[in-house]
Design a protein around this motif. Sequence first.
Motif, short mmCIF file in Angstrom:
data_model
loop_
_atom_site.label_atom_id
_atom_site.label_comp_id
_atom_site.label_asym_id
_atom_site.label_seq_id
_atom_site.Cartn_x
_atom_site.Cartn_y
_atom_site.Cartn_z
N ALA A 1 0.87 -1.18 0.00
CA ALA A 1 0.00 0.00 0.00
C ALA A 1 0.90 1.23 0.00
O ALA A 1 1.96 1.24 0.63
CB ALA A 1 -0.89 0.02 1.24
N ILE B 1 -3.48 4.43 -0.65
CA ILE B 1 -4.09 3.61 -1.69
C ILE B 1 -3.49 2.22 -1.60
O ILE B 1 -2.27 2.05 -1.53
CB ILE B 1 -3.89 4.24 -3.09
N THR B 2 -4.35 1.20 -1.56
CA THR B 2 -3.86 -0.17 -1.46
C THR B 2 -3.34 -0.64 -2.81
O THR B 2 -3.53 0.01 -3.84
CB THR B 2 -4.99 -1.11 -1.01
N GLY C 1 -4.52 -2.90 -4.44
CA GLY C 1 -5.71 -3.15 -5.24
C GLY C 1 -6.45 -1.91 -5.66
O GLY C 1 -7.42 -1.99 -6.42
N GLY C 2 -6.02 -0.76 -5.15
CA GLY C 2 -6.61 0.49 -5.62
C GLY C 2 -7.62 1.15 -4.69
O GLY C 2 -8.20 2.19 -5.03
N ARG C 3 -7.85 0.58 -3.51
CA ARG C 3 -8.77 1.23 -2.56
C ARG C 3 -8.07 2.42 -1.93
O ARG C 3 -6.90 2.35 -1.56
CB ARG C 3 -9.21 0.25 -1.48
N THR C 4 -8.85 3.50 -1.77
CA THR C 4 -8.27 4.73 -1.25
C THR C 4 -8.94 5.15 0.05
O THR C 4 -10.09 4.79 0.33
CB THR C 4 -8.42 5.88 -2.26
N ASN C 5 -8.21 5.90 0.84
CA ASN C 5 -8.81 6.58 1.98
C ASN C 5 -8.06 7.89 2.22
O ASN C 5 -6.90 8.03 1.85
CB ASN C 5 -8.81 5.71 3.24
N SER D 1 -3.47 8.51 -6.44
CA SER D 1 -3.60 7.54 -7.52
C SER D 1 -2.26 6.83 -7.70
O SER D 1 -1.23 7.31 -7.23
CB SER D 1 -4.03 8.22 -8.82
N GLU E 1 1.19 -4.89 3.21
CA GLU E 1 -0.23 -5.14 3.45
C GLU E 1 -0.48 -6.43 4.24
O GLU E 1 -1.57 -6.63 4.75
CB GLU E 1 -0.99 -5.19 2.13
#
Length: 123
Positions: A33, A51-52, A54-58, A70, A100
Amino acid sequence: QVQLVESGGGLVQPGGSLRLSCATSRSIFRIYAMGWYRQAPGKQRELVAAITAGGRTNYTDSVKGRFTISRDNAKNTVYLQMNSLKPEDTAVYYCNAHAETKHVATILGDDYWGQGTQVTVSS
């Protein structure tokens, strides 16, 4: 030796934009991440966005709707697009790579940090 190479900081007026970049090796980038932290004078370092793999963001609440994180998997680079900048965004911004899973952390390491890049928002 894992390196995170940052670029893109600078001086900008309130309401302006900057884009930070952070490049690292493919072996790290594809399974870690990636995040951006910042530290203002006299304050603790805080997570700005992450951003992980896999593309998950917070995002931290104070930047939601203004900042976008991004990642470009072809370039092994993570970006932080910062719009509508405010004086309170002034800080040193650090790129972070975070394992991760415990398995990856054990083999390759928990966390890696960039050298930091100064962002100053001032008129």
